[in-house]
Design a protein around this motif. Structure first.
Motif, mmCIF file in Angstrom:
data_model
loop_
_atom_site.group_PDB
_atom_site.id
_atom_site.type_symbol
_atom_site.label_atom_id
_atom_site.label_comp_id
_atom_site.label_asym_id
_atom_site.label_seq_id
_atom_site.Cartn_x
_atom_site.Cartn_y
_atom_site.Cartn_z
ATOM 1 N N LEU A 343 0.816 -1.212 0.000
ATOM 2 C CA LEU A 343 0.000 0.000 0.000
ATOM 3 C C LEU A 343 0.855 1.270 0.000
ATOM 4 O O LEU A 343 0.317 2.379 0.018
ATOM 5 C CB LEU A 343 -0.934 0.010 1.214
ATOM 6 C CG LEU A 343 -2.040 -1.053 1.240
ATOM 7 C CD1 LEU A 343 -2.829 -0.961 2.547
ATOM 8 C CD2 LEU A 343 -2.980 -0.878 0.055
ATOM 9 N N GLY A 344 2.191 1.114 0.008
ATOM 10 C CA GLY A 344 3.068 2.276 -0.015
ATOM 11 C C GLY A 344 3.013 3.072 1.272
ATOM 12 O O GLY A 344 3.135 4.302 1.259
ATOM 13 N N LEU A 345 2.863 2.389 2.403
ATOM 14 C CA LEU A 345 2.753 3.060 3.696
ATOM 15 C C LEU A 345 3.948 2.697 4.570
ATOM 16 O O LEU A 345 4.451 1.580 4.521
ATOM 17 C CB LEU A 345 1.458 2.666 4.401
ATOM 18 C CG LEU A 345 0.150 2.890 3.633
ATOM 19 C CD1 LEU A 345 -1.036 2.380 4.430
ATOM 20 C CD2 LEU A 345 -0.027 4.370 3.303
ATOM 21 N N SER A 346 4.359 3.646 5.388
ATOM 22 C CA SER A 346 5.487 3.390 6.285
ATOM 23 C C SER A 346 5.107 3.591 7.745
ATOM 24 O O SER A 346 5.965 3.528 8.623
ATOM 25 C CB SER A 346 6.662 4.323 5.930
ATOM 26 O OG SER A 346 6.249 5.675 5.990
ATOM 27 N N ALA A 347 3.829 3.848 8.013
ATOM 28 C CA ALA A 347 3.395 4.089 9.385
ATOM 29 C C ALA A 347 1.918 3.758 9.515
ATOM 30 O O ALA A 347 1.215 3.534 8.519
ATOM 31 C CB ALA A 347 3.638 5.551 9.769
ATOM 32 N N ILE A 348 1.449 3.691 10.747
ATOM 33 C CA ILE A 348 0.037 3.517 11.042
ATOM 34 C C ILE A 348 -0.330 4.546 12.113
ATOM 35 O O ILE A 348 0.550 5.035 12.827
ATOM 36 C CB ILE A 348 -0.282 2.084 11.547
ATOM 37 C CG1 ILE A 348 0.612 1.734 12.745
ATOM 38 C CG2 ILE A 348 -0.176 1.077 10.438
ATOM 39 C CD1 ILE A 348 0.218 0.466 13.442
ATOM 40 N N PRO A 349 -1.598 4.896 12.206
ATOM 41 C CA PRO A 349 -2.718 4.475 11.363
ATOM 42 C C PRO A 349 -2.756 5.259 10.062
ATOM 43 O O PRO A 349 -2.156 6.326 9.951
ATOM 44 C CB PRO A 349 -3.925 4.810 12.237
ATOM 45 C CG PRO A 349 -3.478 6.007 13.025
ATOM 46 C CD PRO A 349 -2.014 5.776 13.315
ATOM 47 N N TYR A 350 -3.505 4.732 9.084
ATOM 48 C CA TYR A 350 -3.764 5.428 7.832
ATOM 49 C C TYR A 350 -5.191 5.152 7.404
ATOM 50 O O TYR A 350 -5.739 4.076 7.678
ATOM 51 C CB TYR A 350 -2.803 4.975 6.727
ATOM 52 C CG TYR A 350 -1.789 6.037 6.368
ATOM 53 C CD1 TYR A 350 -2.175 7.159 5.634
ATOM 54 C CD2 TYR A 350 -0.466 5.933 6.760
ATOM 55 C CE1 TYR A 350 -1.255 8.159 5.320
ATOM 56 C CE2 TYR A 350 0.467 6.917 6.445
ATOM 57 C CZ TYR A 350 0.060 8.028 5.724
ATOM 58 O OH TYR A 350 0.963 9.013 5.418
ATOM 59 N N LEU A 351 -5.787 6.138 6.742
ATOM 60 C CA LEU A 351 -7.138 5.991 6.224
ATOM 61 C C LEU A 351 -7.111 6.268 4.730
ATOM 62 O O LEU A 351 -6.593 7.303 4.298
ATOM 63 C CB LEU A 351 -8.106 6.951 6.911
ATOM 64 C CG LEU A 351 -8.210 6.780 8.433
ATOM 65 C CD1 LEU A 351 -7.602 7.991 9.133
ATOM 66 C CD2 LEU A 351 -9.638 6.591 8.877
ATOM 67 N N LEU A 352 -7.645 5.322 3.951
ATOM 68 C CA LEU A 352 -7.696 5.454 2.500
ATOM 69 C C LEU A 352 -9.150 5.372 2.064
ATOM 70 O O LEU A 352 -9.816 4.365 2.289
ATOM 71 C CB LEU A 352 -6.884 4.344 1.830
ATOM 72 C CG LEU A 352 -5.401 4.244 2.229
ATOM 73 C CD1 LEU A 352 -4.777 2.984 1.643
ATOM 74 C CD2 LEU A 352 -4.641 5.478 1.772
ATOM 75 N N LEU A 353 -9.632 6.433 1.451
ATOM 76 C CA LEU A 353 -11.020 6.508 1.006
ATOM 77 C C LEU A 353 -11.060 6.383 -0.510
ATOM 78 O O LEU A 353 -10.371 7.125 -1.217
ATOM 79 C CB LEU A 353 -11.643 7.833 1.446
ATOM 80 C CG LEU A 353 -13.086 8.106 1.011
ATOM 81 C CD1 LEU A 353 -14.041 7.100 1.644
ATOM 82 C CD2 LEU A 353 -13.482 9.538 1.374
ATOM 83 N N THR A 354 -11.855 5.445 -1.016
ATOM 84 C CA THR A 354 -11.968 5.254 -2.466
ATOM 85 C C THR A 354 -13.407 5.473 -2.912
ATOM 86 O O THR A 354 -14.351 5.322 -2.123
ATOM 87 C CB THR A 354 -11.552 3.834 -2.884
ATOM 88 O OG1 THR A 354 -12.585 2.902 -2.514
ATOM 89 C CG2 THR A 354 -10.246 3.428 -2.228
ATOM 90 N N ASP A 355 -13.554 5.806 -4.186
ATOM 91 C CA ASP A 355 -14.907 5.856 -4.746
ATOM 92 C C ASP A 355 -15.266 4.480 -5.282
ATOM 93 O O ASP A 355 -14.498 3.518 -5.142
ATOM 94 C CB ASP A 355 -15.014 6.945 -5.816
ATOM 95 C CG ASP A 355 -14.136 6.684 -7.040
ATOM 96 O OD1 ASP A 355 -13.617 5.561 -7.188
ATOM 97 O OD2 ASP A 355 -13.970 7.616 -7.853
#
Length: 380
Positions: A343-355
């Motif tokens: 997901l290309g993330l290096s930390a948490i938390p993260y929120l990803l909103l999609t249509d």
């Protein structure tokens, strides 16, 4: 004897008519200056470069044979008063009040420093406007209105920052062959970057290349280039789930170890929450997630939580404690989970909103940052 007197007079004449060095920087204070007047140059560290001498009429002069281009700092009695960019324009003159609490300074003969001070003024104005905006916030807000009021503050703050950033960038562009762009990229208004590294990654990259071509051996430029290289690597990594991109087609197991393809889930607006049960910031989000998303879930929003836990019991216990009645996924590999990299993330938390078309419309680490995007998404 007569020849001796004539020779002595000739020597005195030559001494008196010998041209004096022109100061490269003159200070003309509007009040008496007492003590040390010094100029520091920034390299690996800020080091003393020159000390002014007091001339006639209360003027102070910096006189030196060779003055390399660079970023300098004017100090009065050990206290930093102003930053300067010394380029190739000599001599320069600074007039005004040389006091830390009353800096009314003007410069002539050095357009780079004049532009720098204008940029610093714009950054200070941004900080003041943001401070005034925050001070005007009501002490108490009805719960139902909190999200909307907070959104309006975010919008107003961003408007201030974006306007000042445009003004500063316009000035820096007029001095692109100097060190001004280097300093402009680092301006902040309070705790807000005027040029946020993620938002302006391309500008950072362009500025770094430009500076390296002109000042390849200057330490602050080399240090900035190292920072930008790291930023670009991070930006490429982060770009996997950058807003506007398609959500990656990856699989993550559910609580019964059944693989679930994330892209197959997205047939409606979907909020992915990447979290961990023993992470305080994550639990702050999950603790308010169900209440906060209720009106949007009623309109068709799907919520999916992807955990970075490695302890199944702790994971399920946290789900029960926070009453998270939504879809849950985890490979239970903890911090070594490939999901973060996918997901290309290096930390948490993260929120990803999609249509509903799998396009990422918002990527953030704060639940409240989703308000505007969610309202717009559900409206459509």
């Amino acid at each position: 004897m007569r020849y001796f007197v004539l020779a002595a007079m000739a020597l005195m004449f030559l001494y008196c008519t010998k041209p004096q060095k022109t100061p490269y920087l003159t200070l003309k204070p509007e009040q008496d200056l007492n003590g040390k007047v010094e100029l520091y140059r920034f390299d690996e560290t800020a080091h003393l470069f020159d000390r002014a001498i007091q001339a006639e009429e209360g003027h102070w002069e910096f006189v030196k044979d060779s003055v390399p281009e660079g970023i300098y700092s004017l100090h009065i009695n050990g206290e930093e008063l102003a930053s300067l960019i010394i380029n190739s324009t000599f001599p320069a003159t600074i007039t005004g009040h040389f006091q830390a609490n009353d800096q009314r300074l003007s410069v002539s003969g050095n357009s780079e420093t004049k532009a720098l001070w204008k940029c610093e003024q714009l950054a200070q104005e941004a900080a003041y406007e943001i401070q005034q905006l925050v001070a005007s916030r009501p002490d108490s807000i009805v719960a139902e209105e909190f999200v909307f009021v907070k959104d309006s503050f975010y919008t107003a703050i961003n408007a201030i920052i974006n306007k000042k950033a445009r003004d500063i960038n316009r000035i820096a562009n007029n001095h692109r062959n100097t060190l001004l762009p280097l300093l402009a990229m680092q301006f902040k208004a309070g705790n807000h970057y005027l040029f946020h590294p993620e938002q302006y990654a391309d500008l950072y990259y362009e500025t770094s290349n430009q500076l390296q071509n002109r000042y390849p051996d200057y330490w602050p430029v080399k240090q900035f280039a190292t920072h930008v290289d790291s930023l670009m690597n991070r930006s490429l990594f982060n770009a996997i789930t950058k807003e506007g991109r398609t959500f990656p087609a990856i699989s993550v197991p559910d609580a019964w170890k059944q693989e679930v393809r994330l892209d197959s889930l997205i047939s409606q607006p979907t909020l992915f929450v990447i979290w961990k049960s023993d992470d305080a910031a994550s639990r702050h989000i999950t603790g308010q997630l169900m209440r906060w998303t209720r009106p949007y879930r009623n309109q068709g929003l799907q919520v999916c939580l992807i955990s970075m836990d490695n302890d199944r019991d702790k994971w399920l216990s946290a789900i029960k404690e926070d009453r998270l009645a939504v879809l849950h996924l985890s490979d239970l590999n903890g911090d070594t989970s490939p999901v973060l990299q996918q997901l290309g993330l290096s930390a948490i938390p993260y929120l990803l909103l999609t249509d509903s078309n799998r396009i990422i419309v918002k990527r953030t680490r704060e639940l409240d940052d989703l308000s505007t995007a969610l309202r717009q998404l559900m409206k459509n």
